[in-house]
Design a protein around this motif. Sequence first.
Motif, PDB file in Angstrom:
ATOM      1  N   ILE A 165     -62.040   4.358   6.036  1.00 33.26           N
ATOM      2  CA  ILE A 165     -62.632   4.365   7.369  1.00 33.26           C
ATOM      3  C   ILE A 165     -63.383   5.670   7.604  1.00 33.26           C
ATOM      4  CG2 ILE A 165     -62.169   4.296   9.849  1.00 33.26           C
ATOM      5  CD1 ILE A 165     -59.705   2.526   9.183  1.00 33.26           C
ATOM      6  N   ALA A 166     -64.681   5.557   7.816  1.00 32.21           N
ATOM      7  CA  ALA A 166     -65.514   6.719   8.111  1.00 32.21           C
ATOM      8  C   ALA A 166     -65.462   7.043   9.596  1.00 32.21           C
ATOM      9  CB  ALA A 166     -66.959   6.454   7.687  1.00 32.21           C
ATOM     10  N   LYS A 167     -65.437   5.991  10.416  1.00 29.04           N
ATOM     11  CA  LYS A 167     -65.462   6.168  11.863  1.00 29.04           C
ATOM     12  C   LYS A 167     -64.803   4.954  12.499  1.00 29.04           C
ATOM     13  CE  LYS A 167     -68.782   6.845  15.593  1.00 29.04           C
ATOM     14  NZ  LYS A 167     -70.197   6.999  15.931  1.00 29.04           N
ATOM     15  N   ALA A 168     -64.000   5.198  13.518  1.00 29.33           N
ATOM     16  CA  ALA A 168     -63.389   4.088  14.247  1.00 29.33           C
ATOM     17  C   ALA A 168     -63.301   4.463  15.724  1.00 29.33           C
ATOM     18  CB  ALA A 168     -61.992   3.774  13.694  1.00 29.33           C
ATOM     19  N   ASP A 222     -65.965  -6.764   1.152  1.00 29.41           N
ATOM     20  CA  ASP A 222     -66.545  -8.106   1.304  1.00 29.41           C
ATOM     21  C   ASP A 222     -68.024  -8.039   1.694  1.00 29.41           C
ATOM     22  OD1 ASP A 222     -64.105  -9.163   0.663  1.00 29.41           O
ATOM     23  OD2 ASP A 222     -63.583  -9.758   2.712  1.00 29.41           O
ATOM     24  N   GLY A 223     -68.740  -7.057   1.127  1.00 32.48           N
ATOM     25  CA  GLY A 223     -70.171  -6.938   1.360  1.00 32.48           C
ATOM     26  C   GLY A 223     -70.569  -6.307   2.682  1.00 32.48           C
ATOM     27  N   GLU A 224     -69.606  -5.845   3.466  1.00 33.19           N
ATOM     28  CA  GLU A 224     -69.899  -5.264   4.779  1.00 33.19           C
ATOM     29  C   GLU A 224     -69.350  -3.841   4.885  1.00 33.19           C
ATOM     30  OE1 GLU A 224     -71.710  -6.787   7.158  1.00 33.19           O
ATOM     31  OE2 GLU A 224     -71.884  -8.603   5.953  1.00 33.19           O
ATOM     32  N   LYS A 225     -70.020  -3.009   5.699  1.00 35.00           N
ATOM     33  CA  LYS A 225     -69.543  -1.650   5.952  1.00 35.00           C
ATOM     34  C   LYS A 225     -69.152  -1.449   7.412  1.00 35.00           C
ATOM     35  CE  LYS A 225     -71.109   2.041   3.904  1.00 35.00           C
ATOM     36  NZ  LYS A 225     -72.004   3.105   3.402  1.00 35.00           N
ATOM     37  N   GLU A 226     -69.370  -2.459   8.257  1.00 29.10           N
ATOM     38  CA  GLU A 226     -69.038  -2.348   9.673  1.00 29.10           C
ATOM     39  C   GLU A 226     -68.342  -3.619  10.130  1.00 29.10           C
ATOM     40  OE1 GLU A 226     -72.212  -1.019  12.260  1.00 29.10           O
ATOM     41  OE2 GLU A 226     -73.245  -0.122  10.539  1.00 29.10           O
ATOM     42  N   PHE A 227     -67.304  -3.427  10.936  1.00 26.19           N
ATOM     43  CA  PHE A 227     -66.561  -4.551  11.494  1.00 26.19           C
ATOM     44  C   PHE A 227     -66.254  -4.270  12.948  1.00 26.19           C
ATOM     45  CE2 PHE A 227     -65.636  -4.616   6.980  1.00 26.19           C
ATOM     46  CZ  PHE A 227     -65.811  -5.956   6.660  1.00 26.19           C
ATOM     47  N   GLU A 228     -66.313  -5.309  13.764  1.00 30.99           N
ATOM     48  CA  GLU A 228     -65.902  -5.215  15.155  1.00 30.99           C
ATOM     49  C   GLU A 228     -65.030  -6.420  15.452  1.00 30.99           C
ATOM     50  OE1 GLU A 228     -67.754  -5.164  19.633  1.00 30.99           O
ATOM     51  OE2 GLU A 228     -68.840  -4.056  18.062  1.00 30.99           O
ATOM     52  N   GLY A 229     -63.862  -6.152  16.006  1.00 27.20           N
ATOM     53  CA  GLY A 229     -62.931  -7.226  16.318  1.00 27.20           C
ATOM     54  C   GLY A 229     -61.648  -6.668  16.881  1.00 27.20           C
ATOM     55  N   ILE A 232     -65.213  -0.446  13.563  1.00 25.10           N
ATOM     56  CA  ILE A 232     -64.883   0.371  12.404  1.00 25.10           C
ATOM     57  C   ILE A 232     -66.077   0.408  11.458  1.00 25.10           C
ATOM     58  CG2 ILE A 232     -63.425   0.520  10.342  1.00 25.10           C
ATOM     59  CD1 ILE A 232     -61.131  -0.576  11.964  1.00 25.10           C
ATOM     60  N   LYS A 233     -66.428   1.624  11.028  1.00 25.38           N
ATOM     61  CA  LYS A 233     -67.476   1.830  10.029  1.00 25.38           C
ATOM     62  C   LYS A 233     -66.799   2.411   8.796  1.00 25.38           C
ATOM     63  CE  LYS A 233     -72.023   3.769   9.410  1.00 25.38           C
ATOM     64  NZ  LYS A 233     -73.163   4.396  10.060  1.00 25.38           N
ATOM     65  N   LEU A 234     -67.184   1.903   7.622  1.00 23.90           N
ATOM     66  CA  LEU A 234     -66.521   2.278   6.376  1.00 23.90           C
ATOM     67  C   LEU A 234     -67.377   3.188   5.502  1.00 23.90           C
ATOM     68  CD1 LEU A 234     -65.248  -1.298   5.443  1.00 23.90           C
ATOM     69  CD2 LEU A 234     -64.055   0.460   6.759  1.00 23.90           C
ATOM     70  N   TYR A 235     -66.694   3.904   4.612  1.00 28.54           N
ATOM     71  CA  TYR A 235     -67.383   4.707   3.598  1.00 28.54           C
ATOM     72  C   TYR A 235     -67.991   3.824   2.518  1.00 28.54           C
ATOM     73  CZ  TYR A 235     -65.150   8.954   5.389  1.00 28.54           C
ATOM     74  OH  TYR A 235     -64.750   9.998   6.171  1.00 28.54           O
ATOM     75  N   GLU A 236     -67.338   2.688   2.239  1.00 30.44           N
ATOM     76  CA  GLU A 236     -67.840   1.779   1.212  1.00 30.44           C
ATOM     77  C   GLU A 236     -67.627   0.337   1.653  1.00 30.44           C
ATOM     78  OE1 GLU A 236     -64.279   1.606  -1.964  1.00 30.44           O
ATOM     79  OE2 GLU A 236     -65.212   3.571  -1.782  1.00 30.44           O
ATOM     80  N   HIS A 237     -68.361  -0.565   1.049  1.00 29.03           N
ATOM     81  CA  HIS A 237     -68.326  -1.980   1.431  1.00 29.03           C
ATOM     82  C   HIS A 237     -66.984  -2.639   1.126  1.00 29.03           C
ATOM     83  CE1 HIS A 237     -72.678  -1.299   1.109  1.00 29.03           C
ATOM     84  NE2 HIS A 237     -72.762  -2.218   2.044  1.00 29.03           N
TER      85      HIS A 237
END
Length: 157
Positions: A147-150, A110-117, A103-108
Motif C-alpha cells: 500500500i502506497a497510500k490509503a 490483478d492488473g490494478e493499482k487502485e481500489f475503492e470499496g 487504496i493506491k498500491l506500489y505494484e499491480h
Amino acid sequence: MSQEVIKVTEDLARPILEDMNLELVEVEYKHEGKNWYLRVYVDKPGGVDIEECGRVSEQLSEKLDEHDPINFPYFLEVSSPGAERPLKKPEDFLSHIGEHVYIKLYEHIDGEKEFEGDLVSFENNTATIEFKIKTKTKQIEVPYDKIAKARLAVTFN
C-alpha cells in the motif's frame, strides 16, 4: 531536516494529545511558495472541533518554542484530517473496518493499482477490500506492505 522536524514535533505533541484523549494522525512539514508549514492532524472518535485544535496549537507552540527545532519562520497549523483521513498505520485499518476506503498500491494486483470499496477486514497485515465492478461484487486481499497510500473515501448515496 524535514524528517527530524517531524520526529521532534511528534514527540512533543504526543503527551499533549494523550492528555486531551486525541490521536496524532500525521505531521507534515512542507515548503509552499515562500513559506514553510508545520501541519499537525489530530482526531478522535466523532471528530475534533476547532476549540480542541486551538488548545493543541497553543500548547504545542509553547513546546516548539522551548525546543526550537526550526530556526526560521514557519506557520503551525493544527486541524482535523477531514472526512478523507489518511490510513497510515495498521491500527488505522483496524479501527475503520466497515468503512469506505481508497487504496493506491506500489505494484499491480490483478492488473490494478487502485481500489475503492469497503474495508471488510484487516488480518495478518492484509486488508480485504470489497468493491463493485458493474453489477458484480468482488473482494481483493491487499498486503499492507504493497500500500502506497490509503484513506477513507467519501461516498454519495
